[in-house]
Design a protein around this motif. Structure first.
Motif, PDB file in Angstrom:
ATOM      1  N   PHE A  57     -60.258  54.528 -17.953  1.00  0.00           N
ATOM      2  CA  PHE A  57     -59.044  56.320 -17.300  1.00  0.00           C
ATOM      3  C   PHE A  57     -59.191  56.361 -18.723  1.00  0.00           C
ATOM      4  O   PHE A  57     -58.374  58.246 -18.468  1.00  0.00           O
ATOM      5  CB  PHE A  57     -57.813  55.143 -17.022  1.00  0.00           C
ATOM      6  CG  PHE A  57     -57.943  54.484 -16.092  1.00  0.00           C
ATOM      7  CD1 PHE A  57     -55.655  54.190 -15.163  1.00  0.00           C
ATOM      8  CD2 PHE A  57     -58.626  54.502 -14.873  1.00  0.00           C
ATOM      9  CE1 PHE A  57     -56.444  53.463 -14.887  1.00  0.00           C
ATOM     10  CE2 PHE A  57     -58.833  53.570 -14.255  1.00  0.00           C
ATOM     11  CZ  PHE A  57     -57.420  53.155 -13.829  1.00  0.00           C
TER      12      PHE A  57
ATOM     13  N   ASN B 289     -58.765  50.595  -4.579  1.00  0.00           N
ATOM     14  CA  ASN B 289     -59.461  51.898  -4.497  1.00  0.00           C
ATOM     15  C   ASN B 289     -59.287  51.921  -6.034  1.00  0.00           C
ATOM     16  O   ASN B 289     -60.483  52.676  -6.665  1.00  0.00           O
ATOM     17  CB  ASN B 289     -58.902  53.134  -4.046  1.00  0.00           C
ATOM     18  CG  ASN B 289     -59.411  53.452  -2.677  1.00  0.00           C
ATOM     19  OD1 ASN B 289     -59.924  51.998  -2.217  1.00  0.00           O
ATOM     20  ND2 ASN B 289     -58.670  54.961  -2.419  1.00  0.00           N
ATOM     21  N   ILE B 290     -57.866  52.333  -6.982  1.00  0.00           N
ATOM     22  CA  ILE B 290     -58.007  51.872  -8.256  1.00  0.00           C
ATOM     23  C   ILE B 290     -58.587  51.147  -9.477  1.00  0.00           C
ATOM     24  O   ILE B 290     -59.278  51.511 -10.297  1.00  0.00           O
ATOM     25  CB  ILE B 290     -56.321  52.417  -8.428  1.00  0.00           C
ATOM     26  CG1 ILE B 290     -55.915  53.589  -8.151  1.00  0.00           C
ATOM     27  CG2 ILE B 290     -56.108  52.724 -10.863  1.00  0.00           C
ATOM     28  CD1 ILE B 290     -54.577  53.979  -8.201  1.00  0.00           C
TER      29      ILE B 290
ATOM     30  N   THR C 273     -55.701  58.744 -10.537  1.00  0.00           N
ATOM     31  CA  THR C 273     -55.349  57.700 -10.454  1.00  0.00           C
ATOM     32  C   THR C 273     -53.989  57.766 -10.337  1.00  0.00           C
ATOM     33  O   THR C 273     -53.192  57.034  -9.810  1.00  0.00           O
ATOM     34  CB  THR C 273     -56.372  57.046 -11.210  1.00  0.00           C
ATOM     35  OG1 THR C 273     -55.651  57.274 -12.736  1.00  0.00           O
ATOM     36  CG2 THR C 273     -57.973  56.370 -11.272  1.00  0.00           C
TER      37      THR C 273
ATOM     38  N   LEU D  34     -62.155  53.929  -7.550  1.00  0.00           N
ATOM     39  CA  LEU D  34     -62.583  54.490  -8.680  1.00  0.00           C
ATOM     40  C   LEU D  34     -62.329  53.449  -9.691  1.00  0.00           C
ATOM     41  O   LEU D  34     -63.048  53.257 -10.815  1.00  0.00           O
ATOM     42  CB  LEU D  34     -61.332  55.373  -9.416  1.00  0.00           C
ATOM     43  CG  LEU D  34     -60.965  56.729  -8.438  1.00  0.00           C
ATOM     44  CD1 LEU D  34     -59.715  57.100  -8.144  1.00  0.00           C
ATOM     45  CD2 LEU D  34     -62.574  57.697  -9.355  1.00  0.00           C
TER      46      LEU D  34
END
Length: 565
Positions: free
Chosen positions: A267, A209-210, A287, A262
């Protein structure tokens, strides 16, 4: 190949190994293998099919090579979690204990069941393994599989082992096994792994996901502590998983895991700015909260499972393996909080340790020894303790000189007059703010740099974190660095480490995370993570004399008994 996580080509590997040992194919008596994606032996028995597929380019040509198939040897196959268990039990520094295996996915139940029904003689798996007197039945997988769309795979397993030094064998009994359903078709990307419901698979799902990479779990662990700095609201992190694994009651928050990934979104981190006042992006905040949540839940679920197994079995010693065994934060809590006399985590708890487990099964199981005795009249002795973590290639002086010669246009070569002169130059350079590429002997097995292929620097310099992350390694700014510390001095700098060189050698493979003592944190900021922790490697003179001498020389110069590794 210079490619990270490059599994390489088995035929080329065998050629290199045999050449190094000055042996031929005919000298190989026994091959033990595992591939938990599909069975190895039935696949390799189709020699003509392999050649046909290779001719069409469907598989590498080396698959049909004799260096891959080794037709003159006896072949055995061992299931995935058994191979993990053997990799730890065979080299544990104790003769009896509990082995816990936690990873993303293991062998399929259908493969084991089919082999058992066919009475295959060369495939050894859990359905053939004796149940320990303390065996825990988590669920009836045979009945559940009848209603499953695709099948089940190993999720978490536990075994008790006992070494017999009179016969040089090891017995292994199963204590617990939980299976995870293959929710998605196994033909999908990565075999549908990210939709499985093991503890390790859930953690990997967050990694996907991250970061868009199921195998970036180390980044998740490093990102998690930043939640306390980056979070602007007081809402609790989401629940990712909870429940009692031994009762097959693992609850997973699929709603959270199915949110839009994501991966690929920035970030908002500046590699040079680590102040608390920095305005990080909402992506960074979310995150880090997600990473914190899954790390917290992993620790809770795993600690409960292992503690209950300890109580149930009465085990005093623990081996911990599988991909989850790479989570050094969890490992540190296991070592500090659960009360085992000894905890052993090999330098390769993940799938890079499977080959060691296969080897150990061949050498020390009753089945393996019978095959060896029949083929080559071999009866090897049990390993005295943990193997050296330095199992990679050894390069000769000629190899080194040729490499230097080829790169001379880009090098300034200086020759040291002695080892002491060499070490003095290295520690002076580090103390002056330079970064050292430290290369010696055979390379490490497993994912950690342990002083044979390491990037070294001064842990006192806070700017080294951003400098090495951005300029040397080219990686995310939030990721921390580890110290290599003299084992005899570790207790002065880190919480929970016993005094003494032997007693303080608690993390020779960089396996556990400990808290840096409060009064030492400002002295070693480059190896102190944002939550005050550090994933340390303890170093002794016996285990690594040259690396030890380097750290000792740095200690004498600076008063700090460690280097950033």
């Amino acid at each position: 190949s210079r490619r990270k996580h490059d599994g390489g080509d088995i035929a080329e590997l065998m050629q290199a190994a045999l050449q190094h040992l000055n042996l031929s194919q005919d000298d190989v008596a026994l091959v033990v293998s595992n591939n938990h994606h599909f069975r190895v032996l039935p696949y390799e028995e189709q020699h003509t099919q392999l050649a046909w597929s290779a001719a069409l380019g469907h598989i590498p040509a080396s698959y049909s090579s004799d260096f891959n198939l080794l037709p003159a040897a006896r072949h055995l196959e061992v299931s995935h979690h058994l191979a993990h268990a053997w990799s730890a039990a065979a080299q544990a520094p104790f003769d009896k204990g509990l082995v816990v295996v936690m990873d993303g996915m293991g062998e399929s139940f259908s493969a084991m069941r089919s082999a058992k029904e066919k009475e295959e003689q060369d495939y050894f798996h859990d359905l053939l393994l004796a149940e320990d007197e303390k065996f825990l039945q988590t669920h009836d997988v045979e009945q559940q599989e009848k209603g499953a769309r695709h099948g089940f795979r190993e999720a978490e397993s536990a075994y008790m082992f006992q070494k017999d030094r009179a016969t040089n064998t090891i017995s292994l009994n199963k204590v617990m096994k939980r299976w995870t359903e293959e929710v998605s078709p196994p033909e999908l990307y990565n075999h549908g792994f990210e939709n499985m419901q093991s503890v390790g698979a859930v953690y990997s799902r967050v990694s996907s996901n991250i970061f868009g990479d199921w195998n970036a779990c180390g980044k998740v662990m490093g990102l998690a502590p930043w939640h306390s700095l980056w979070s602007k609201d007081s809402s609790k992190p989401p629940l990712i998983m909870r429940g009692n694994v031994l009762k097959n009651e693992l609850e997973i928050n699929h709603d959270e895991l199915r949110k839009q990934p994501l991966a690929g979104q920035k970030f908002g981190l500046d590699a040079g700015d680590w102040s608390e006042s920095t305005k990080y992006s909402s992506i960074a905040e979310y995150t880090s909260k997600l990473a914190f949540a899954v790390q917290k839940d992993l620790e809770s679920v795993a600690l409960q499972m292992i503690e209950e197994l300890k109580i149930h079995t009465g085990a005093r010693n623990l081996c911990f393996v599988g991909g989850v065994g790479l989570n050094s934060v969890l490992n540190g809590r296991i070592s500090r909080e659960l009360g085992f006399e000894k905890v052993f985590i090999p330098p390769y708890p993940g799938d890079d340790g499977i080959a060691v487990g296969c080897c150990a099964f061949g050498l020390f199981s009753g089945n393996g020894r019978r095959a060896l005795a029949a083929k080559a009249k071999l009866a090897p002795k049990l390993w005295a303790g943990p193997l050296s973590p330095y199992q990679g290639p050894q390069y000769s002086l000629t190899d080194i000189e040729e490499a230097v010669e080829a790169s001379l246009p880009w090098l300034e070569v200086k020759e040291a007059k002695s080892v002491d002169d060499f070490l003095d130059r290295m520690v002076s350079d580090m103390a002056d703010g330079h970064v050292i590429a430290w290369w010696q002997g055979r390379s490490e097995a497993g994912p950690r740099a342990l002083g044979h292929r390491s990037i070294l620097a001064d842990p006192r310099r806070a700017n080294m974190v951003s400098h090495i992350n951005s300029k040397v390694k080219g990686r995310e700014a939030f990721r921390p660095f580890a110290p290599s510390v003299l084992a005899a001095e570790a207790h002065e700098w880190f919480e929970g480490i016993p005094a003494g060189e032997r007693e303080g050698d608690v993390s020779p493979y960089m396996s556990i995370t400990s808290f840096v003592k409060d009064d030492k944190r400002d002295k070693i900021p480059a190896v102190t993570h944002v939550d005050g922790t550090s994933r340390l490697q303890t170093v002794t003179e016996d285990s690594e004399p040259l690396y030890f001498a380097l750290i000792r020389a740095f200690f004498r110069l600076t008063g700090v008994p460690m280097v950033l590794n």
